[in-house]
Design a protein around this motif. Structure first.
Motif, PDB file in Angstrom:
ATOM      1  N   ASP A 133       9.347   3.518  12.033  1.00  0.00           N
ATOM      2  CA  ASP A 133      10.458   3.277  11.114  1.00  0.00           C
ATOM      3  C   ASP A 133      10.823   1.808  10.983  1.00  0.00           C
ATOM      4  N   SER A 134      10.542   1.014  12.003  1.00  0.00           N
ATOM      5  CA  SER A 134      10.994  -0.377  12.002  1.00  0.00           C
ATOM      6  C   SER A 134       9.877  -1.401  11.913  1.00  0.00           C
ATOM      7  N   GLN A 135       8.629  -0.980  12.142  1.00  0.00           N
ATOM      8  CA  GLN A 135       7.570  -1.980  12.230  1.00  0.00           C
ATOM      9  C   GLN A 135       6.219  -1.406  11.798  1.00  0.00           C
ATOM     10  N   THR A 136       5.469  -2.207  11.059  1.00  0.00           N
ATOM     11  CA  THR A 136       4.085  -1.892  10.708  1.00  0.00           C
ATOM     12  C   THR A 136       3.192  -3.037  11.157  1.00  0.00           C
ATOM     13  N   VAL A 137       2.091  -2.698  11.813  1.00  0.00           N
ATOM     14  CA  VAL A 137       1.128  -3.695  12.278  1.00  0.00           C
ATOM     15  C   VAL A 137      -0.269  -3.283  11.823  1.00  0.00           C
ATOM     16  N   VAL A 138      -0.997  -4.212  11.242  1.00  0.00           N
ATOM     17  CA  VAL A 138      -2.379  -3.982  10.824  1.00  0.00           C
ATOM     18  C   VAL A 138      -3.239  -5.101  11.402  1.00  0.00           C
ATOM     19  N   ILE A 139      -4.325  -4.747  12.074  1.00  0.00           N
ATOM     20  CA  ILE A 139      -5.268  -5.725  12.618  1.00  0.00           C
ATOM     21  C   ILE A 139      -6.669  -5.350  12.152  1.00  0.00           C
ATOM     22  N   ASP A 140      -7.343  -6.300  11.512  1.00  0.00           N
ATOM     23  CA  ASP A 140      -8.719  -6.033  11.106  1.00  0.00           C
ATOM     24  C   ASP A 140      -9.585  -7.258  11.384  1.00  0.00           C
ATOM     25  N   TRP A 141     -10.896  -7.015  11.556  1.00  0.00           N
ATOM     26  CA  TRP A 141     -11.814  -8.125  11.786  1.00  0.00           C
ATOM     27  C   TRP A 141     -13.216  -7.759  11.353  1.00  0.00           C
ATOM     28  N   ALA A 142     -14.023  -8.817  11.163  1.00  0.00           N
ATOM     29  CA  ALA A 142     -15.448  -8.668  10.856  1.00  0.00           C
ATOM     30  C   ALA A 142     -16.247  -9.314  11.979  1.00  0.00           C
ATOM     31  N   LEU A 143     -17.379  -8.678  12.330  1.00  0.00           N
ATOM     32  CA  LEU A 143     -18.219  -9.152  13.437  1.00  0.00           C
ATOM     33  C   LEU A 143     -19.678  -9.132  12.987  1.00  0.00           C
ATOM     34  N   PRO A 144     -20.231 -10.275  12.572  1.00  0.00           N
ATOM     35  CA  PRO A 144     -21.685 -10.358  12.348  1.00  0.00           C
ATOM     36  C   PRO A 144     -22.371 -10.724  13.659  1.00  0.00           C
ATOM     37  N   ARG A 145     -23.572 -10.167  13.896  1.00  0.00           N
ATOM     38  CA  ARG A 145     -24.257 -10.396  15.172  1.00  0.00           C
ATOM     39  C   ARG A 145     -25.763 -10.285  14.988  1.00  0.00           C
ATOM     40  N   GLU A 173      -4.102 -10.516  11.719  1.00  0.00           N
ATOM     41  CA  GLU A 173      -3.027  -9.616  12.148  1.00  0.00           C
ATOM     42  C   GLU A 173      -1.877  -9.729  11.153  1.00  0.00           C
ATOM     43  N   ARG A 174      -1.447  -8.596  10.601  1.00  0.00           N
ATOM     44  CA  ARG A 174      -0.359  -8.581   9.627  1.00  0.00           C
ATOM     45  C   ARG A 174       0.758  -7.666  10.133  1.00  0.00           C
ATOM     46  N   ALA A 175       1.974  -8.194  10.194  1.00  0.00           N
ATOM     47  CA  ALA A 175       3.126  -7.427  10.655  1.00  0.00           C
ATOM     48  C   ALA A 175       4.228  -7.482   9.603  1.00  0.00           C
ATOM     49  N   SER A 176       4.892  -6.344   9.411  1.00  0.00           N
ATOM     50  CA  SER A 176       6.025  -6.287   8.484  1.00  0.00           C
ATOM     51  C   SER A 176       7.079  -5.352   9.058  1.00  0.00           C
ATOM     52  N   GLY A 177       8.342  -5.689   8.831  1.00  0.00           N
ATOM     53  CA  GLY A 177       9.451  -4.897   9.374  1.00  0.00           C
ATOM     54  C   GLY A 177      10.380  -5.780  10.174  1.00  0.00           C
ATOM     55  N   SER A 178      10.633  -5.429  11.423  1.00  0.00           N
ATOM     56  CA  SER A 178      11.478  -6.253  12.285  1.00  0.00           C
ATOM     57  C   SER A 178      10.880  -7.641  12.487  1.00  0.00           C
ATOM     58  N   ILE A 179       9.557  -7.715  12.553  1.00  0.00           N
ATOM     59  CA  ILE A 179       8.821  -8.985  12.646  1.00  0.00           C
ATOM     60  C   ILE A 179       7.887  -9.056  11.454  1.00  0.00           C
ATOM     61  N   ASN A 180       7.891 -10.205  10.779  1.00  0.00           N
ATOM     62  CA  ASN A 180       7.038 -10.391   9.613  1.00  0.00           C
ATOM     63  C   ASN A 180       6.158 -11.615   9.805  1.00  0.00           C
ATOM     64  N   HIS A 181       4.860 -11.427   9.734  1.00  0.00           N
ATOM     65  CA  HIS A 181       3.951 -12.565   9.806  1.00  0.00           C
ATOM     66  C   HIS A 181       2.545 -12.134   9.409  1.00  0.00           C
ATOM     67  N   THR A 182       1.718 -13.140   9.118  1.00  0.00           N
ATOM     68  CA  THR A 182       0.282 -12.967   8.932  1.00  0.00           C
ATOM     69  C   THR A 182      -0.402 -14.032   9.773  1.00  0.00           C
ATOM     70  N   LEU A 183      -1.185 -13.612  10.768  1.00  0.00           N
ATOM     71  CA  LEU A 183      -1.817 -14.529  11.699  1.00  0.00           C
ATOM     72  C   LEU A 183      -3.326 -14.331  11.676  1.00  0.00           C
ATOM     73  N   SER A 184      -4.042 -15.428  11.609  1.00  0.00           N
ATOM     74  CA  SER A 184      -5.511 -15.384  11.701  1.00  0.00           C
ATOM     75  C   SER A 184      -5.928 -15.548  13.154  1.00  0.00           C
ATOM     76  N   PHE A 185      -7.058 -14.948  13.500  1.00  0.00           N
ATOM     77  CA  PHE A 185      -7.625 -15.125  14.828  1.00  0.00           C
ATOM     78  C   PHE A 185      -9.146 -15.116  14.719  1.00  0.00           C
ATOM     79  N   GLU A 186      -9.796 -15.496  15.810  1.00  0.00           N
ATOM     80  CA  GLU A 186     -11.252 -15.527  15.814  1.00  0.00           C
ATOM     81  C   GLU A 186     -11.759 -15.378  17.243  1.00  0.00           C
ATOM     82  N   ARG A 187     -13.027 -15.139  17.339  1.00  0.00           N
ATOM     83  CA  ARG A 187     -13.763 -15.231  18.598  1.00  0.00           C
ATOM     84  C   ARG A 187     -14.945 -16.089  18.252  1.00  0.00           C
TER      85      ARG A 187
END
Length: 227
Positions: A133-145, A173-187
């Motif tokens: 009810d208060s928060q949505t979080v989505v995390i996705d990534w691509a991995l070529p190998r 990482e995308r968050a909406s609701g109580s916390i809102n942000h879009t953050l990139s990450f990598e390995r």
């Protein structure tokens, strides 16, 4: 619901089990297709702009691989994905659920009676989320190998395999609701290794176990059937 679906797969497809383990040997019946089920668990440190986020990814998936030529095999795979993280405020105490999908290309470089040398490339996409009810979080990534490996026949029903890999992860990482942000990450791009043991349990059935280091760290067990 996703876990229940996985249990049903285990009950109704016991001889099946991502492109899992090494390619099956081609000597019987001219078989060109293998179908498999895979259970995997890997730890993956993800590098955000100001921190490294420890993450654990689990897969329950199926794959289909078919020969496209004398030395080339194409594969596609997918299934459920689950992700947990430590010390991330938007994912604390929850397990994100979603899916993974990918494709692969295997090339047989050299073959003898007891040894085979092969290379492969694959591309994997994973997306998981969690909503309340208060928060949505989505995390996705691509991995070529890319990988290169050796398969050694130890006994009539046993094969040992291992090799090296090179790949990278890019995600968001995308968050909406109580916390809102879009953050990139990598390995970042890095090399690694893998080893495994493969057992032929019946005429065209296989079971195997595999361990990995480098880009991802962990292991898996797979079951497959050749047709």
């Amino acid at each position: 619901m996703m876990v229940r679906g996985g249990l049903l797969l285990m009950l109704f497809l016991p001889v099946l089990v991502e492109a899992a383990g090494p390619l099956t040997p081609p000597e019987r019946h001219g078989s060109t297709l293998d179908f498999s089920m895979r259970f995997a668990r890997h730890k993956i440190p993800l590098d955000y702009a100001n921190r490294t986020q420890d993450s654990t990814s689990r897969w329950l998936g199926v794959s289909l691989r078919e020969k496209a030529g004398q030395r080339v095999t194409l594969g596609m795979y997918g299934g459920y994905a689950f992700l947990t993280q430590t010390n991330n405020p938007v994912t604390a105490g929850i397990e994100l659920e979603g899916y993974h999908a990918g494709f692969s290309l295997h090339a047989l470089l050299m073959e003898s009676q007891r040894l085979s040398l092969y290379s492969s490339i694959e591309y994997i996409y994973q997306k998981v989320d969690h909503k309340n009810d208060s928060q949505t979080v989505v995390i996705d990534w691509a991995l070529p190998r890319a990988e290169i490996g050796v398969i050694a026949k130890l006994a009539p029903h046993w094969r040992f395999y291992g090799g090296g890999s090179y790949g990278k992860i890019d995600g968001e990482e995308r968050a909406s609701g109580s916390i809102n942000h879009t953050l990139s990450f990598e390995r970042g791009a890095m090399s690694g290794g893998f080893i495994g043991l493969d057992l032929n349990v019946e005429t065209d059935g296989y079971i195997g176990i595999e361990a990995r280091s480098g880009l991802v760290r962990g292991g898996e067990i797979y079951f497959k059937r050749r047709f």
